[in-house]
Design a protein around this motif. Sequence first.
Motif, PDB file in Angstrom:
ATOM      1  N   TRP A   1      26.800 -18.410 -65.588  1.00  0.00           N
ATOM      2  CA  TRP A   1      25.407 -17.985 -65.744  1.00  0.00           C
ATOM      3  C   TRP A   1      25.239 -17.174 -67.021  1.00  0.00           C
ATOM      4  O   TRP A   1      26.043 -16.303 -67.333  1.00  0.00           O
TER       5      TRP A   1
ATOM      6  N   ILE B   1      21.834 -17.488 -58.119  1.00  0.00           N
ATOM      7  CA  ILE B   1      22.296 -16.731 -59.280  1.00  0.00           C
ATOM      8  C   ILE B   1      23.553 -15.940 -58.926  1.00  0.00           C
ATOM      9  O   ILE B   1      23.615 -15.282 -57.883  1.00  0.00           O
TER      10      ILE B   1
ATOM     11  N   ILE C   1      22.646 -14.606 -68.860  1.00  0.00           N
ATOM     12  CA  ILE C   1      21.488 -13.731 -68.650  1.00  0.00           C
ATOM     13  C   ILE C   1      21.249 -12.953 -69.942  1.00  0.00           C
ATOM     14  O   ILE C   1      22.108 -12.188 -70.388  1.00  0.00           O
TER      15      ILE C   1
ATOM     16  N   CYS D   1      17.836 -20.863 -58.874  1.00  0.00           N
ATOM     17  CA  CYS D   1      17.306 -21.656 -59.976  1.00  0.00           C
ATOM     18  C   CYS D   1      16.141 -22.489 -59.444  1.00  0.00           C
ATOM     19  O   CYS D   1      16.277 -23.178 -58.425  1.00  0.00           O
TER      20      CYS D   1
ATOM     21  N   SER E   1      14.420 -10.736 -68.360  1.00  0.00           N
ATOM     22  CA  SER E   1      15.585 -11.493 -68.831  1.00  0.00           C
ATOM     23  C   SER E   1      15.372 -12.990 -68.654  1.00  0.00           C
ATOM     24  O   SER E   1      14.730 -13.437 -67.703  1.00  0.00           O
TER      25      SER E   1
ATOM     26  N   ARG F   1      15.680 -23.131 -67.916  1.00  0.00           N
ATOM     27  CA  ARG F   1      15.787 -21.707 -68.243  1.00  0.00           C
ATOM     28  C   ARG F   1      14.571 -21.012 -67.645  1.00  0.00           C
ATOM     29  O   ARG F   1      13.443 -21.474 -67.817  1.00  0.00           O
TER      30      ARG F   1
ATOM     31  N   VAL G   1      17.241 -16.526 -67.821  1.00  0.00           N
ATOM     32  CA  VAL G   1      18.398 -16.881 -67.007  1.00  0.00           C
ATOM     33  C   VAL G   1      18.588 -18.401 -67.025  1.00  0.00           C
ATOM     34  O   VAL G   1      17.624 -19.149 -66.886  1.00  0.00           O
TER      35      VAL G   1
ATOM     36  N   HIS H   1      22.064 -21.568 -66.374  1.00  0.00           N
ATOM     37  CA  HIS H   1      23.465 -21.729 -65.984  1.00  0.00           C
ATOM     38  C   HIS H   1      23.993 -23.102 -66.359  1.00  0.00           C
ATOM     39  O   HIS H   1      23.233 -24.047 -66.611  1.00  0.00           O
TER      40      HIS H   1
ATOM     41  N   LEU I   1      17.818  -7.564 -61.602  1.00  0.00           N
ATOM     42  CA  LEU I   1      17.811  -8.937 -61.136  1.00  0.00           C
ATOM     43  C   LEU I   1      18.080  -9.022 -59.639  1.00  0.00           C
ATOM     44  O   LEU I   1      18.900  -8.274 -59.105  1.00  0.00           O
TER      45      LEU I   1
END
Length: 205
Positions: free
Chosen positions: A45, A39, A47, A32, A9, A19, A11, A13, A26
Amino acid sequence: MPPNKMYISTVNHIGCTTRFLLVEPLNFKSKCPDCQAKIEKNEKWTISRLPCPLAQSHEDLACGIVIKPSNGHFKSYKLGDDLHIGISNSQGLIYSFWTKGIEIDTSKWENSLKILDFRAFFFENLNLLDNSMDFFVEIQRKMKKFDKSKYMENDWNCFDFVMEYMKFTNYRNYRSKIDFLEEFVTKKLENVVKYCMLFEKLSNK
């Protein structure tokens, strides 16, 4: 989620332009890599799961031609290693040919790669697909063309079984296995190897 799933995935925010990628499930203890924010499961967020090239369910396997490494898993596969190929019906059952003759199975095909979908060819008539597969196998068993005694690793194998089925349905009549590989296998196989390498790299972080 079963441990054999191979999802990646993206991710990111709100408030940060970075990214990054994580494997599922997860780890919500992760942070981050840029701003070190933890997270969380909330609207801040985003995803998004990347498309996984490997079949993750019977539905993913259904109605097509599928390949997998003859030994092991795509995680350890290297380009040039032997492959096994089969044809799936609408229920995800895989018909293939090897040292034991024609085999119908599904349990050994987890995380395989579907290289061709037959649904459009059969106009979404899944009964027609299933009947053609059963009729083809019945004919081959009567003729003993794919009897286990006829199997030869390099000259009469699982690829021949698949190409004979394609000829039987008038889908395509290939002059050689190389033509088939170039059209349906090579590029998709390269993408799978890249995906698995990325999955392994992220898993070992």
